[in-house]
Design a protein around this motif. Structure first.
Motif, PDB file in Angstrom:
ATOM      1  N   ASP A   1       0.766  -1.192   0.080  1.00 14.13           N
ATOM      2  CA  ASP A   1       0.030   0.071  -0.149  1.00 14.13           C
ATOM      3  C   ASP A   1       0.723   1.055  -0.003  1.00 14.13           C
ATOM      4  O   ASP A   1       0.310   2.241  -0.378  1.00 14.13           O
ATOM      5  CB  ASP A   1      -0.861  -0.003   1.189  1.00 14.13           C
ATOM      6  N   ARG A   2       2.072   1.014   0.292  1.00 11.98           N
ATOM      7  CA  ARG A   2       2.999   2.425   0.408  1.00 11.98           C
ATOM      8  C   ARG A   2       3.977   2.442  -0.639  1.00 11.98           C
ATOM      9  O   ARG A   2       4.421   3.443  -0.940  1.00 11.98           O
ATOM     10  CB  ARG A   2       3.872   2.124   1.992  1.00 11.98           C
ATOM     11  N   VAL A   3       4.025   1.292  -1.221  1.00 11.69           N
ATOM     12  CA  VAL A   3       5.324   1.293  -2.412  1.00 11.69           C
ATOM     13  C   VAL A   3       4.504   0.829  -3.597  1.00 11.69           C
ATOM     14  O   VAL A   3       3.342   0.442  -3.613  1.00 11.69           O
ATOM     15  CB  VAL A   3       6.367   0.429  -2.270  1.00 11.69           C
ATOM     16  N   ASN A   4       5.047   0.979  -4.917  1.00 15.93           N
ATOM     17  CA  ASN A   4       4.461   0.393  -5.991  1.00 15.93           C
ATOM     18  C   ASN A   4       4.169  -1.219  -5.948  1.00 15.93           C
ATOM     19  O   ASN A   4       5.085  -1.849  -5.837  1.00 15.93           O
ATOM     20  CB  ASN A   4       5.251   0.693  -7.339  1.00 15.93           C
ATOM     21  N   ARG A   5       2.744  -1.473  -5.933  1.00 17.71           N
ATOM     22  CA  ARG A   5       2.638  -3.021  -5.594  1.00 17.71           C
ATOM     23  C   ARG A   5       3.039  -3.780  -7.007  1.00 17.71           C
ATOM     24  O   ARG A   5       3.582  -4.943  -6.699  1.00 17.71           O
ATOM     25  CB  ARG A   5       1.173  -2.965  -5.604  1.00 17.71           C
ATOM     26  N   ARG A   6       3.052  -3.469  -8.187  1.00 19.75           N
ATOM     27  CA  ARG A   6       3.633  -3.924  -9.220  1.00 19.75           C
ATOM     28  C   ARG A   6       4.846  -4.253  -9.199  1.00 19.75           C
ATOM     29  O   ARG A   6       5.365  -5.376  -9.409  1.00 19.75           O
ATOM     30  CB  ARG A   6       3.075  -3.563 -10.546  1.00 19.75           C
ATOM     31  N   THR A   7       5.671  -3.324  -8.691  1.00 23.32           N
ATOM     32  CA  THR A   7       7.240  -3.408  -8.689  1.00 23.32           C
ATOM     33  C   THR A   7       7.661  -4.339  -7.668  1.00 23.32           C
ATOM     34  O   THR A   7       8.531  -5.080  -7.916  1.00 23.32           O
ATOM     35  CB  THR A   7       7.848  -2.005  -8.361  1.00 23.32           C
ATOM     36  N   MET A   8       6.938  -4.180  -6.320  1.00 19.46           N
ATOM     37  CA  MET A   8       7.357  -5.212  -5.374  1.00 19.46           C
ATOM     38  C   MET A   8       6.863  -6.674  -5.835  1.00 19.46           C
ATOM     39  O   MET A   8       7.587  -7.684  -5.437  1.00 19.46           O
ATOM     40  CB  MET A   8       6.408  -4.547  -4.076  1.00 19.46           C
ATOM     41  N   TYR A   9       5.871  -6.869  -6.437  1.00 22.60           N
ATOM     42  CA  TYR A   9       5.782  -8.165  -6.782  1.00 22.60           C
ATOM     43  C   TYR A   9       6.465  -8.772  -7.718  1.00 22.60           C
ATOM     44  O   TYR A   9       6.961  -9.806  -7.673  1.00 22.60           O
ATOM     45  CB  TYR A   9       4.141  -7.956  -7.499  1.00 22.60           C
ATOM     46  N   LEU A  10       7.010  -7.990  -8.712  1.00 19.05           N
ATOM     47  CA  LEU A  10       8.235  -8.322  -9.775  1.00 19.05           C
ATOM     48  C   LEU A  10       9.411  -8.679  -8.964  1.00 19.05           C
ATOM     49  O   LEU A  10       9.954  -9.649  -9.317  1.00 19.05           O
ATOM     50  CB  LEU A  10       8.524  -7.088 -10.788  1.00 19.05           C
ATOM     51  N   VAL A  11       9.786  -7.947  -7.943  1.00 20.05           N
ATOM     52  CA  VAL A  11      10.795  -8.294  -7.006  1.00 20.05           C
ATOM     53  C   VAL A  11      10.743  -9.655  -6.768  1.00 20.05           C
ATOM     54  O   VAL A  11      11.661 -10.222  -6.435  1.00 20.05           O
ATOM     55  CB  VAL A  11      11.219  -7.058  -6.016  1.00 20.05           C
ATOM     56  N   GLY A  12       9.588  -9.897  -5.956  1.00 19.92           N
ATOM     57  CA  GLY A  12       9.382 -11.258  -5.329  1.00 19.92           C
ATOM     58  C   GLY A  12       9.507 -12.401  -6.344  1.00 19.92           C
ATOM     59  O   GLY A  12      10.059 -13.119  -6.168  1.00 19.92           O
TER      60      GLY A  12
ATOM     61  N   LEU B   1       4.912 -12.182  -2.179  1.00 23.25           N
ATOM     62  CA  LEU B   1       4.208 -12.389  -3.342  1.00 23.25           C
ATOM     63  C   LEU B   1       2.829 -12.571  -2.870  1.00 23.25           C
ATOM     64  O   LEU B   1       1.791 -11.941  -3.308  1.00 23.25           O
ATOM     65  CB  LEU B   1       4.507 -13.380  -4.150  1.00 23.25           C
ATOM     66  N   TYR B   2       2.561 -13.303  -2.159  1.00 20.68           N
ATOM     67  CA  TYR B   2       1.144 -13.735  -1.783  1.00 20.68           C
ATOM     68  C   TYR B   2       0.194 -12.571  -0.886  1.00 20.68           C
ATOM     69  O   TYR B   2      -0.903 -12.504  -0.929  1.00 20.68           O
ATOM     70  CB  TYR B   2       1.078 -14.912  -1.242  1.00 20.68           C
ATOM     71  N   GLY B   3       0.924 -11.834  -0.083  1.00 23.93           N
ATOM     72  CA  GLY B   3       0.774 -10.878   0.788  1.00 23.93           C
ATOM     73  C   GLY B   3      -0.288  -9.877   0.072  1.00 23.93           C
ATOM     74  O   GLY B   3      -1.596  -9.575   0.322  1.00 23.93           O
ATOM     75  N   PRO B   4       0.260  -9.171  -0.877  1.00 18.36           N
ATOM     76  CA  PRO B   4      -0.307  -8.113  -2.043  1.00 18.36           C
ATOM     77  C   PRO B   4      -1.267  -8.600  -3.138  1.00 18.36           C
ATOM     78  O   PRO B   4      -1.693  -7.973  -3.742  1.00 18.36           O
ATOM     79  CB  PRO B   4       1.100  -7.368  -2.354  1.00 18.36           C
ATOM     80  N   GLN B   5      -1.024 -10.012  -3.276  1.00 20.38           N
ATOM     81  CA  GLN B   5      -1.624 -10.608  -4.549  1.00 20.38           C
ATOM     82  C   GLN B   5      -3.115 -10.532  -4.507  1.00 20.38           C
ATOM     83  O   GLN B   5      -3.693 -10.306  -5.503  1.00 20.38           O
ATOM     84  CB  GLN B   5      -1.359 -12.151  -4.526  1.00 20.38           C
ATOM     85  N   ALA B   6      -3.763 -10.567  -3.485  1.00 23.28           N
ATOM     86  CA  ALA B   6      -5.232 -10.110  -3.335  1.00 23.28           C
ATOM     87  C   ALA B   6      -5.253  -8.895  -3.928  1.00 23.28           C
ATOM     88  O   ALA B   6      -6.467  -8.728  -4.556  1.00 23.28           O
ATOM     89  CB  ALA B   6      -5.864 -10.607  -1.836  1.00 23.28           C
ATOM     90  N   ALA B   7      -5.023  -7.914  -3.488  1.00 28.75           N
ATOM     91  CA  ALA B   7      -5.244  -6.879  -3.864  1.00 28.75           C
ATOM     92  C   ALA B   7      -4.719  -6.485  -5.218  1.00 28.75           C
ATOM     93  O   ALA B   7      -5.757  -5.935  -6.010  1.00 28.75           O
ATOM     94  CB  ALA B   7      -4.466  -5.665  -2.996  1.00 28.75           C
ATOM     95  N   LEU B   8      -3.901  -6.996  -5.553  1.00 32.10           N
ATOM     96  CA  LEU B   8      -3.322  -6.775  -7.135  1.00 32.10           C
ATOM     97  C   LEU B   8      -4.347  -7.483  -8.007  1.00 32.10           C
ATOM     98  O   LEU B   8      -4.660  -6.927  -9.011  1.00 32.10           O
ATOM     99  CB  LEU B   8      -1.786  -7.609  -7.434  1.00 32.10           C
ATOM    100  N   ILE B   9      -4.983  -8.446  -7.795  1.00 37.85           N
ATOM    101  CA  ILE B   9      -5.941  -9.266  -8.675  1.00 37.85           C
ATOM    102  C   ILE B   9      -7.141  -8.698  -8.512  1.00 37.85           C
ATOM    103  O   ILE B   9      -7.692  -8.270  -9.672  1.00 37.85           O
ATOM    104  CB  ILE B   9      -5.950 -10.722  -8.267  1.00 37.85           C
TER     105      ILE B   9
END
Length: 440
Positions: A302-313, A350-358
């Motif tokens: 919620d504080r950083v770019n969700r997609r960038t964070m997901y790509l790093v994971g 990955l899984y923590g922000p996945q629900a919001a991302l989807i």
């Protein structure tokens, strides 16, 4: 907003968070109990043969059935969730999965009823999968639609905590039973206790969910008369990019989770000669860390770019198997436990922000259907076949390297999904073009 109204809203939000968490915990307790039993017991109990590898492969095939059934749950319950509401559907999904798991606990084995045993096991596993397929999308919306959209990553993570919580609970119960009951008794009847205990979790989950109100977002859609009549058709016709992105971003995390919570148990016992309890304990340690890492990762997104964070994971997920397997080859329990914790920490990232991302890929009025379809179809492509692929690759090549390379392939697919995904849209009701034309 008055003080009493604000207090009521906060109470509803807390209830929704707990109801989402408890429901998915139950669903994944059921799934995890089956996963552990498939990796360690069900091969010889329900699929006996002279070849232990063939028995394990057959047991993993029924594991895959649970994933293959998920799209049906996504289609049926996702549609109902957008038409009837989140709350009602989540009661149905909880009952379906819970009853199926309880029945597995009383199912006779192959020695008692022959070929009927594996057939009934597959049927019950299918029912489990249908329930889980309809559960996830609604559980995510249950918590996130009561919360602040700017904190969607955190509130939606309630449903994401369910898998590690259920996994920890299931592994803990089975490990305790295996440690306190003689091996022969455990393999004869002791394992059944883990499945029968699901009845208590079902009762608790139903008590929570029947006390909930419908989510504010669905109430708003219903009040405006904008509930979709054919949500499945609308998703495929109007939001295909969102669906493809939602499917792809799930594949690598699913495969990574299957590798480190299912296949690794078989690898440790068959290839490394370690005990079943050691493998279960390592999974439990990693899952315990995930209980805190999931919501932390969701909040961070919620504080950083969700997609960038997901790509790093995703990149970390592709790299870690090449580190873990050499560590595991030392047969050091400490090294394996540390490797498991790191692997499941990457999964949590990955899984923590996945629900919001989807969910934020889809418009509000199609969110249950779209999210459920993305979640369940990805499960077929990722988690359903992963244990089978891992086992077949290891049997064919005799090396963990090909297993790790398979994870890399899935990471590339997820990277493409991240590239296709979009930033969270504003929280507005999307009005169909037909309605707009009529208003004009």
């Amino acid at each position: 907003m008055t003080e009493s109204t604000e207090t009521t809203d906060k109470r509803s939000l807390r209830r929704a968070f707990v109801a989402s968490l408890s429901g998915t915990t139950l669903e994944y307790y059921d799934f995890a109990a089956y996963s552990v039993a498939a990796a360690t017991l069900f091969g010889k109990l329900f699929f006996p043969s002279g070849d232990s590898l063939a028995g394990t492969m057959a047991a993993f095939s029924t594991y895959a059935v649970g994933y293959l059934a998920r799209p049906l749950g996504g289609f049926v319950f996702g549609r109902l969730g957008d038409v009837l509401g989140r709350k009602k559907v989540l009661v149905y999904t909880l009952l379906l999965a819970g009853v199926a798991t309880f029945l597995i606990g009383i199912l006779p084995t192959h020695a008692a009823i022959g070929g009927w045993a594996p057939a009934l096991l597959v049927l019950l596993r299918f029912a489990q999968g249908v329930g889980v397929g309809g559960e996830w999308g609604g559980a995510v919306l249950l918590s996130s639609e009561f919360g602040d959209p700017n904190k969607r990553g955190f509130w939606a993570s309630a449903a994401q905590i369910g898998p590690p919580a259920g996994n920890l609970l299931a592994n803990g119960v089975i490990a305790l039973l295996a440690a306190t009951i003689p091996t022969a008794a455990f393999e004869s009847w002791g394992w059944r206790i883990a499945f029968l205990l699901s009845a208590l979790l079902v009762l608790f989950g139903l008590w929570l969910r029947t006390k909930l109100e419908e989510t504010p977002v669905f109430k708003k859609i219903a009040e405006q008369g904008e509930k979709p009549k054919a949500p499945l058709t609308e998703v495929f016709k109007h939001e295909p990019r969102a669906l493809i992105a939602g499917i792809l971003v799930r594949i690598c995390p699913d495969v990574l989770y299957s590798l480190f919570t299912v296949f690794v148990l078989t690898y440790m016992t068959s290839e490394l000669g370690m005990s079943r309890s050691q493998g279960l304990t390592a999974v439990m340690i990693g899952s315990a860390f995930q209980l805190f890492l999931m919501p932390a990762a969701g909040a961070l997104s919620d504080r950083v770019n969700r997609r960038t964070m997901y790509l790093v994971g995703t990149i970390a997920a592709a790299v870690w198997p090449f580190v873990f397997f050499p560590m595991a080859s030392t047969r050091s329990y400490l090294a394996i436990a540390v490797g498991m914790v790191v692997a499941l920490a990457i999964h949590a990232l990955l899984y923590g922000p996945q629900a919001a991302l989807i969910t934020e890929q889809f418009s509000e009025r199609l969110r249950y259907t779209g999210s459920s379809l993305a979640y369940t179809l990805a499960g077929v492509l990722g988690g359903a076949v992963a244990p089978l692929v891992f086992t077949a690759l290891l049997a064919s090549y005799g090396s963990w390297v090909v297993v790790a390379l398979y994870v890399v392939v899935t990471a590339v697919a997820t990277g493409i999904g991240v590239a296709l995904s979009r930033k969270a849209p504003e929280e507005t009701i999307v009005v169909p073009s037909e309605t707009v034309e009529a208003l004009r």
